[in-house]
Design a protein around this motif. Structure first.
Motif: not given
Ligand code: SF4
Length: 214
Positions: A143-155, A171-184
């Motif tokens: 599981k990768f908890v992703v907060a922003d684009r930098g996290d996505w690139d790292y993952a 491989i789970l991609i999990s947005p940080v609750w309330g701080s990640t643009d879900l559509k993006e």
């Protein structure tokens, strides 16, 4: 003896097991301090319980699926004994771990949900990389908890470098609750060409982000 924050029955909110009835054993304590941690109430306190006491409560729930989580459950060495006992009794056991503690010695029957911490967590330097080489492709999830684009690139970099598509069941991609643009994030997952699974934390949609023990 184990230090336990809570034991409860609910619906599994994450991973490929989301939606299943599940008993949760949430152990107390964690050496990490992820910036977006939603389990800070587990850092201290808890009740001292024997492995047998925990087993008794889990049996009473009547669920086939049990998750041992935290905090960081594997910091307590007795957690390994608990996981072994649960497996031996025929429970399907999930172990949710933050990826800092070695998984060596864990009962072979347990299924791992192993976090790889991304940079925005503030704890990426503490990832214990040998854990990735112990993954079993027929049962373990990363599981990768992703907060922003930098996290996505790292993952993406970690997934490719460690060949995780072959090493893990999911491989789970999990947005940080309330701080990640879900559509993006959904668009990134949809277009990346990798076999990923975007997951939302089902329990937070049902009970709200600040409720625990349900
Ligand atoms: S590893 Fe888990 S419990 Fe520990 S600080 Fe990070 S998110 Fe919180």
């Amino acid at each position: 003896m184990l230090r336990v924050t809570e034991i409860f029955r609910s619906v599994q909110g994450e991973s490929t097991h989301a939606g299943r009835p599940c008993s949760f054993v949430r152990l107390t304590g964690c050496p990490m301090r992820c910036t977006w941690c939603d389990s800070e109430y587990t850092f201290t306190g808890g009740e001292r319980m024997s492995v047998e006491d925990v087993m008794r409560q889990v049996r009473a729930h009547g669920c086939r699926l049990v998750e041992v989580t935290g905090g960081e459950p594997l910091v307590q060495r007795e957690a390994f004994e608990l996981i072994g006992r649960l497996c031996k009794e025929g429970f399907e056991v999930l172990v949710e771990t933050g990826g800092y503690v070695s998984t060596e010695g864990l009962d072979e029957r347990a299924k791992l949900i192993l976090d790889v911490k991304c940079p925005a967590s503030g704890e990426a330097e503490r990832n214990h990389w040998p854990n990735l080489s112990r993954l079993r492709a027929d049962r373990d999830e990363v599981k990768f908890v992703v907060a922003d684009r930098g996290d996505w690139d790292y993952a993406l970099g970690v997934i490719k470098e460690h060949d995780l598509e072959k090493r893990a069941l999911a491989i789970l991609i999990s947005p940080v609750w309330g701080s990640t643009d879900l559509k993006e994030l959904a668009e990134l997952v949809a277009s990346c060409g990798l076999v990923l699974r975007m997951q939302l934390q089902l329990h937070k949609y049902i009970w709200g982000p600040d409720v625990h023990g349900v």
